[in-house]
Design an enzyme around this catalytic site. Structure first.
Site, PDB file in Angstrom:
ATOM      1  N   ASP A   1       4.755  -2.859   4.255  1.00 12.82           N
ATOM      2  CA  ASP A   1       5.567  -0.932   4.531  1.00 12.82           C
ATOM      3  C   ASP A   1       6.197  -0.541   3.093  1.00 12.82           C
ATOM      4  O   ASP A   1       4.962  -0.264   2.274  1.00 12.82           O
ATOM      5  CB  ASP A   1       6.225  -1.227   5.430  1.00 12.82           C
TER       6      ASP A   1
ATOM      7  N   GLU B   1       6.885   5.654  15.072  1.00 15.69           N
ATOM      8  CA  GLU B   1       7.904   5.255  14.155  1.00 15.69           C
ATOM      9  C   GLU B   1       9.176   5.121  14.687  1.00 15.69           C
ATOM     10  O   GLU B   1      10.357   4.449  15.298  1.00 15.69           O
ATOM     11  CB  GLU B   1       7.560   5.336  13.305  1.00 15.69           C
TER      12      GLU B   1
ATOM     13  N   ASP C   1      -0.527   9.987   0.240  1.00 12.42           N
ATOM     14  CA  ASP C   1       0.422  10.121   1.076  1.00 12.42           C
ATOM     15  C   ASP C   1       1.050  11.782   0.896  1.00 12.42           C
ATOM     16  O   ASP C   1       1.322  11.738  -0.255  1.00 12.42           O
ATOM     17  CB  ASP C   1       1.644   9.294   1.799  1.00 12.42           C
TER      18      ASP C   1
HETATM   19  N1  ADE Z   1       7.674   6.367   3.429  1.00 16.68           N
HETATM   20  C1  ADE Z   1       7.724   5.204   3.350  1.00 16.68           C
HETATM   21  N2  ADE Z   1       8.060   4.012   4.022  1.00 16.68           N
HETATM   22  C2  ADE Z   1       7.633   4.961   5.189  1.00 16.68           C
HETATM   23  C3  ADE Z   1       8.082   4.247   6.367  1.00 16.68           C
HETATM   24  N3  ADE Z   1       8.007   3.328   6.949  1.00 16.68           N
HETATM   25  N4  ADE Z   1       8.139   5.953   7.225  1.00 16.68           N
HETATM   26  C4  ADE Z   1       7.946   6.774   6.840  1.00 16.68           C
HETATM   27  N5  ADE Z   1       7.370   7.924   5.588  1.00 16.68           N
HETATM   28  C5  ADE Z   1       7.610   6.389   5.082  1.00 16.68           C
HETATM   29 ZN    ZN Z   2       5.041   3.319   5.405  1.00 15.19          ZN
END
Ligand code: ADE
Ligand code: ZN
Length: 343
Positions: free
Chosen positions: A288, A211, A147
């Site tokens: 998550d 998000e 990531d």
């Molecule tokens: N890194 C870890 N969790 C995340 C999330 N929910 N949104 C963006 N970056 C993240």
């Molecule tokens: Zn995430």
């Protein structure tokens, strides 16, 4: 009589949106701090817990980074991954595709990185030891997703993705790449060429999208070839986009507990999980960063039942989706689908 919780635990599930660092509980953090061997540097539980305090999404990203800062080397990563695997096994998760915040690792330690170019390779070797042990001893398989952080520089993302491409040749457990971080600061378009390059190297493409942002961010993520979308919370604000997601059966990695806890969704009741499911979208439920949000993926299945009225048959469909949307080979997917069918 088997309870719903027990049945959910027995139901084979894949978790597709899980950040390794977000699985580290304050208790594990204390354990990690003791690994350094110097008694003086060991944390108290209260000190560890304090790192997890945040009020909003921006605060959450800062807290997440503070926890990553505590992970100094291979031993910490190996123990963190092992504790994660134990927790997954306990919930009946049989396969997980786990984000490693490679972008954060490099950003946090520029000096060490220059001095010791092999540090990441040693960290990854430690993660692989935990993965192999988890498969052998717990029966949980893992794939890794590297990531990058979208609000860092493009060069930093390039480094993360190219590293994934290079290491994948020796480590097929590295299955894909993703982009996390703050969508309000950077969308997906700048990463178009890097996503194409990653795909050409055989990596699968995931992306956090919609998000903290609107449906246009989801369109942008689809536009650069993202195969799986994290969150996609705002999709329902665009009917044509909903129709496209349905028609193409784009896998959505939904994270209801995360969205409520970071404040991007007002309540569980208002989360679109049920509406997406009823609209025929390819939805999966995930945790998550469970240590930050207080709910595991097994909890998410239970809450889908308790809050959104998912029946056993519908929870089975969520579990089936989790394997269908995974990056496992088709034969493996089929094996799990057969098991779910008889659960
Ligand atoms: N890194 C870890 N969790 C995340 C999330 N929910 N949104 C963006 N970056 C993240
Ligand atoms: Zn995430």
């Amino acid at each position: 009589m088997e309870t719903m919780e027990e049945w959910i635990r027995r139901l084979p599930k894949a978790e597709l949106h899980l950040h390794l660092e977000g699985t580290i509980t304050p208790r594990t953090l204390v354990e990690l701090s003791a690994l350094k061997g110097e008694q003086a540097s060991a944390m108290t539980l209260a000190e560890a817990e304090a790192l997890y305090a945040y009020e909003d999404f921006t605060g959450f990203l800062q807290a997440f980074k503070a926890v990553v800062t505590e992970l100094r080397g291979p031993a910490e990563y190996e123990l963190a991954a092992w504790r994660m695997l134990e927790a997954l096994a306990e919930q009946g998760v049989r396969h997980a595709e786990v984000y490693i915040s490679v972008g954060v690792i490099f950003r946090l330690r520029p000096e060490e990185d220059r001095r010791d170019p092999e540090l990441f390779a040693r960290i990854f070797a430690a993660l692989e030891r935990a993965r192999v042990r988890g498969e052998r001893e717990l029966g949980v398989t893992l794939y890794w997703i590297f990531d990058a952080v979208r609000h860092f520089t493009l060069d930093e993302a390039a480094r993360v993705f190219r590293l994934a491409a290079a290491m994948r040749r020796e480590h097929p457990s590295i299955v894909g790449i993703g982009l996390g971080g703050d969508e309000r600061q950077a969308g997906s378009e700048p990463f178009r060429a890097l996503y194409a390059e990653a795909a050409a190297a055989g990596l699968r493409l995931t992306n956090h999208a919609g998000e903290t942002t609107g449906p246009e961010a989801i369109r942008e993520a689809l536009g650069i070839g993202s195969e799986r979308l994290g969150h996609a919370l705002s999709a329902e604000r665009d009917a044509a986009l909903m129709e496209e997601l349905r028609r193409r059966q784009v896998p959505l990695e939904l994270n209801p507990g995360s969205n409520v806890r970071t404040g991007v969704c007002p309540s569980r009741e208002e989360h679109p999980l049920r509406r997406y499911f009823d609209a025929g979208l390819m939805v999966t439920v995930n945790s998550d960063d469970p240590a930050f949000f207080g709910a595991t993926v097994a909890d998410e299945y239970w809450l889908a039942h308790a809050v959104h009225g998912f029946t056993r048959e519908e929870l089975r469909r969520l579990a089936e989706n989790s394997f269908r949307a995974s990056f496992l080979p088709e034969v493996e997917k089929q094996r799990w689908l057969d098991q779910i069918g008889s659960c």
